[in-house]
Scaffold this motif. Structure first.
Motif, PDB file in Angstrom:
ATOM      1  N   LEU A  94      13.171   3.309  -8.111  1.00 34.88           N
ATOM      2  CA  LEU A  94      12.114   3.207  -7.099  1.00 34.88           C
ATOM      3  C   LEU A  94      11.208   2.017  -7.367  1.00 34.88           C
ATOM      4  CD1 LEU A  94      11.227   6.954  -6.533  1.00 34.88           C
ATOM      5  CD2 LEU A  94      12.213   5.379  -4.881  1.00 34.88           C
ATOM      6  N   SER A  95      11.057   1.650  -8.625  1.00 37.07           N
ATOM      7  CA  SER A  95      10.275   0.454  -8.939  1.00 37.07           C
ATOM      8  C   SER A  95      10.944  -0.791  -8.362  1.00 37.07           C
ATOM      9  CB  SER A  95      10.111   0.322 -10.453  1.00 37.07           C
ATOM     10  OG  SER A  95       9.332  -0.796 -10.770  1.00 37.07           O
ATOM     11  N   VAL A  96      12.245  -0.888  -8.529  1.00 38.72           N
ATOM     12  CA  VAL A  96      12.991  -2.017  -7.954  1.00 38.72           C
ATOM     13  C   VAL A  96      12.907  -1.987  -6.426  1.00 38.72           C
ATOM     14  CG1 VAL A  96      15.303  -3.005  -7.673  1.00 38.72           C
ATOM     15  CG2 VAL A  96      14.544  -2.250  -9.918  1.00 38.72           C
ATOM     16  N   LEU A  97      13.075  -0.802  -5.847  1.00 33.94           N
ATOM     17  CA  LEU A  97      13.023  -0.661  -4.394  1.00 33.94           C
ATOM     18  C   LEU A  97      11.671  -1.094  -3.837  1.00 33.94           C
ATOM     19  CD1 LEU A  97      14.587   0.528  -1.878  1.00 33.94           C
ATOM     20  CD2 LEU A  97      13.227   2.576  -2.281  1.00 33.94           C
ATOM     21  N   THR A  98      10.583  -0.707  -4.497  1.00 34.78           N
ATOM     22  CA  THR A  98       9.260  -1.066  -3.987  1.00 34.78           C
ATOM     23  C   THR A  98       8.941  -2.541  -4.195  1.00 34.78           C
ATOM     24  OG1 THR A  98       8.277  -0.206  -6.035  1.00 34.78           O
ATOM     25  CG2 THR A  98       8.290   1.253  -4.108  1.00 34.78           C
ATOM     26  N   ALA A 101      10.593  -4.059  -1.313  1.00 36.69           N
ATOM     27  CA  ALA A 101       9.805  -3.797  -0.106  1.00 36.69           C
ATOM     28  C   ALA A 101       8.604  -4.728  -0.033  1.00 36.69           C
ATOM     29  CB  ALA A 101       9.343  -2.338  -0.089  1.00 36.69           C
ATOM     30  N   ALA A 102       7.981  -4.993  -1.169  1.00 34.75           N
ATOM     31  CA  ALA A 102       6.844  -5.925  -1.194  1.00 34.75           C
ATOM     32  C   ALA A 102       7.303  -7.333  -0.833  1.00 34.75           C
ATOM     33  CB  ALA A 102       6.188  -5.924  -2.576  1.00 34.75           C
ATOM     34  N   GLY A 103       8.457  -7.727  -1.345  1.00 30.59           N
ATOM     35  CA  GLY A 103       9.001  -9.039  -0.991  1.00 30.59           C
ATOM     36  C   GLY A 103       9.324  -9.141   0.481  1.00 30.59           C
ATOM     37  N   THR A 104       9.850  -8.069   1.042  1.00 34.67           N
ATOM     38  CA  THR A 104      10.133  -8.043   2.477  1.00 34.67           C
ATOM     39  C   THR A 104       8.858  -8.187   3.285  1.00 34.67           C
ATOM     40  OG1 THR A 104      12.069  -6.651   2.104  1.00 34.67           O
ATOM     41  CG2 THR A 104      11.170  -6.694   4.336  1.00 34.67           C
ATOM     42  N   GLN A 105       7.825  -7.451   2.898  1.00 33.59           N
ATOM     43  CA  GLN A 105       6.546  -7.543   3.607  1.00 33.59           C
ATOM     44  C   GLN A 105       5.938  -8.937   3.486  1.00 33.59           C
ATOM     45  OE1 GLN A 105       5.010  -5.431   5.594  1.00 33.59           O
ATOM     46  NE2 GLN A 105       6.524  -3.828   5.324  1.00 33.59           N
ATOM     47  N   ALA A 106       6.005  -9.514   2.297  1.00 31.20           N
ATOM     48  CA  ALA A 106       5.341 -10.797   2.068  1.00 31.20           C
ATOM     49  C   ALA A 106       6.077 -11.965   2.693  1.00 31.20           C
ATOM     50  CB  ALA A 106       5.173 -11.037   0.567  1.00 31.20           C
ATOM     51  N   PHE A 107       7.404 -11.983   2.592  1.00 31.02           N
ATOM     52  CA  PHE A 107       8.145 -13.180   2.975  1.00 31.02           C
ATOM     53  C   PHE A 107       8.889 -13.058   4.302  1.00 31.02           C
ATOM     54  CE2 PHE A 107       7.944 -13.286  -1.714  1.00 31.02           C
ATOM     55  CZ  PHE A 107       7.081 -14.363  -1.821  1.00 31.02           C
ATOM     56  N   ILE A 108       9.436 -11.908   4.592  1.00 26.12           N
ATOM     57  CA  ILE A 108      10.204 -11.773   5.829  1.00 26.12           C
ATOM     58  C   ILE A 108       9.294 -11.362   6.987  1.00 26.12           C
ATOM     59  CG2 ILE A 108      12.086 -10.533   6.964  1.00 26.12           C
ATOM     60  CD1 ILE A 108      13.482 -10.436   4.252  1.00 26.12           C
ATOM     61  N   ALA A 109       8.437 -10.364   6.742  1.00 26.25           N
ATOM     62  CA  ALA A 109       7.522  -9.922   7.803  1.00 26.25           C
ATOM     63  C   ALA A 109       6.296 -10.822   7.903  1.00 26.25           C
ATOM     64  CB  ALA A 109       7.085  -8.486   7.550  1.00 26.25           C
ATOM     65  N   ASP A 110       6.122 -11.710   6.938  1.00 26.66           N
ATOM     66  CA  ASP A 110       5.004 -12.659   6.905  1.00 26.66           C
ATOM     67  C   ASP A 110       3.647 -11.943   6.944  1.00 26.66           C
ATOM     68  OD1 ASP A 110       4.080 -15.239   6.607  1.00 26.66           O
ATOM     69  OD2 ASP A 110       3.879 -15.568   8.765  1.00 26.66           O
ATOM     70  N   LYS A 111       3.565 -10.845   6.181  1.00 27.45           N
ATOM     71  CA  LYS A 111       2.309 -10.091   6.055  1.00 27.45           C
ATOM     72  C   LYS A 111       2.069  -9.808   4.570  1.00 27.45           C
ATOM     73  CE  LYS A 111       2.692  -8.005  10.546  1.00 27.45           C
ATOM     74  NZ  LYS A 111       2.728  -6.806  11.338  1.00 27.45           N
ATOM     75  N   PRO A 112       1.635 -10.813   3.811  1.00 21.53           N
ATOM     76  CA  PRO A 112       1.480 -10.619   2.370  1.00 21.53           C
ATOM     77  C   PRO A 112       0.448  -9.556   1.987  1.00 21.53           C
ATOM     78  CG  PRO A 112       0.876 -12.857   3.006  1.00 21.53           C
ATOM     79  CD  PRO A 112       1.347 -12.162   4.227  1.00 21.53           C
ATOM     80  N   PHE A 117       0.386  -2.463  -1.520  1.00 24.26           N
ATOM     81  CA  PHE A 117       0.721  -1.056  -1.766  1.00 24.26           C
ATOM     82  C   PHE A 117       2.076  -0.891  -2.448  1.00 24.26           C
ATOM     83  CE2 PHE A 117       2.361   3.095  -0.208  1.00 24.26           C
ATOM     84  CZ  PHE A 117       1.502   3.906  -0.939  1.00 24.26           C
ATOM     85  N   PRO A 118       3.143  -1.546  -1.987  1.00 21.42           N
ATOM     86  CA  PRO A 118       4.410  -1.407  -2.712  1.00 21.42           C
ATOM     87  C   PRO A 118       4.343  -1.938  -4.145  1.00 21.42           C
ATOM     88  CG  PRO A 118       4.821  -2.328  -0.543  1.00 21.42           C
ATOM     89  CD  PRO A 118       3.347  -2.271  -0.719  1.00 21.42           C
ATOM     90  N   LEU A 119       3.554  -2.980  -4.388  1.00 21.23           N
ATOM     91  CA  LEU A 119       3.443  -3.497  -5.752  1.00 21.23           C
ATOM     92  C   LEU A 119       2.696  -2.530  -6.659  1.00 21.23           C
ATOM     93  CD1 LEU A 119       2.806  -7.296  -5.143  1.00 21.23           C
ATOM     94  CD2 LEU A 119       4.877  -6.185  -5.992  1.00 21.23           C
ATOM     95  N   VAL A 120       1.692  -1.849  -6.126  1.00 21.47           N
ATOM     96  CA  VAL A 120       0.997  -0.825  -6.917  1.00 21.47           C
ATOM     97  C   VAL A 120       1.962   0.319  -7.226  1.00 21.47           C
ATOM     98  CG1 VAL A 120      -0.849   0.902  -6.834  1.00 21.47           C
ATOM     99  CG2 VAL A 120      -1.302  -1.430  -6.085  1.00 21.47           C
ATOM    100  N   LEU A 121       2.732   0.727  -6.240  1.00 17.71           N
ATOM    101  CA  LEU A 121       3.735   1.762  -6.477  1.00 17.71           C
ATOM    102  C   LEU A 121       4.762   1.311  -7.518  1.00 17.71           C
ATOM    103  CD1 LEU A 121       4.499   3.231  -2.935  1.00 17.71           C
ATOM    104  CD2 LEU A 121       3.309   4.333  -4.822  1.00 17.71           C
TER     105      LEU A 121
END
Length: 145
Positions: A94-98, A101-112, A117-121
């Motif tokens: 789950l650490s790898v998965l989150t 997910a943080a990378g997806t939010q930051a780079f693909i969705a362009d919402k850093p 939240f995923p990085l805290v998780l």
């Protein structure tokens, strides 16, 4: 003049077990986060994926099969967090998965800002995996018999 022996300062015991209070904190976190990933995160991706796809932002469209796969992985990780023998492996996964997910939010969705939240998780799951690391060796030893 007395000196401390090196063996007194460092223990050669490789088994690490958290204390009673830390163990309760870990189990509380594991149960709460496990239920969160089963009910709130992975469950909707498996049960109502079409509704999630319709409400997805325009710049973040992923294939339906990938969304369902991520949901299944989240549910499996949530269940694994609550099973003592595999809790460290589930937390590491789950650490790898989150982090992904943080990378997806930051780079693909362009919402850093949404990646916090995923990085805290991920940090919490890494800590759980570290504290429960003896379960990995216990599992390895029981499988090699």
């Amino acid at each position: 003049m007395t000196t401390a022996t090196p063996t007194a300062a460092f223990s050669t015991d490789t088994t690490h077990r958290p204390g009673k209070i830390r163990n309760r904190v870990l189990w509380t976190l594991q149960i709460v986060l496990g239920l969160f990933f089963i009910i709130a995160s992975g469950g909707p991706k498996v049960v109502i994926p079409n509704m999630l796809m319709d409400n997805a932002p325009e710049n973040l469209t992923i294939p339906l099969a990938l969304l369902i796969f991520i949901g299944v992985v989240e549910i499996a990780g949530g269940v694994g967090l609550m099973v003592r023998r595999v809790s460290a492996l589930a937390a590491a996964g789950l650490s790898v998965l989150t982090v992904l997910a943080a990378g997806t939010q930051a780079f693909i969705a362009d919402k850093p800002s949404m990646a916090i939240f995923p990085l805290v998780l991920a940090a919490i799951f890494a800590w759980i995996a570290y504290e429960r690391r003896t379960t990995i060796t216990d599992l390895r030893n029981s499988l090699s018999r």
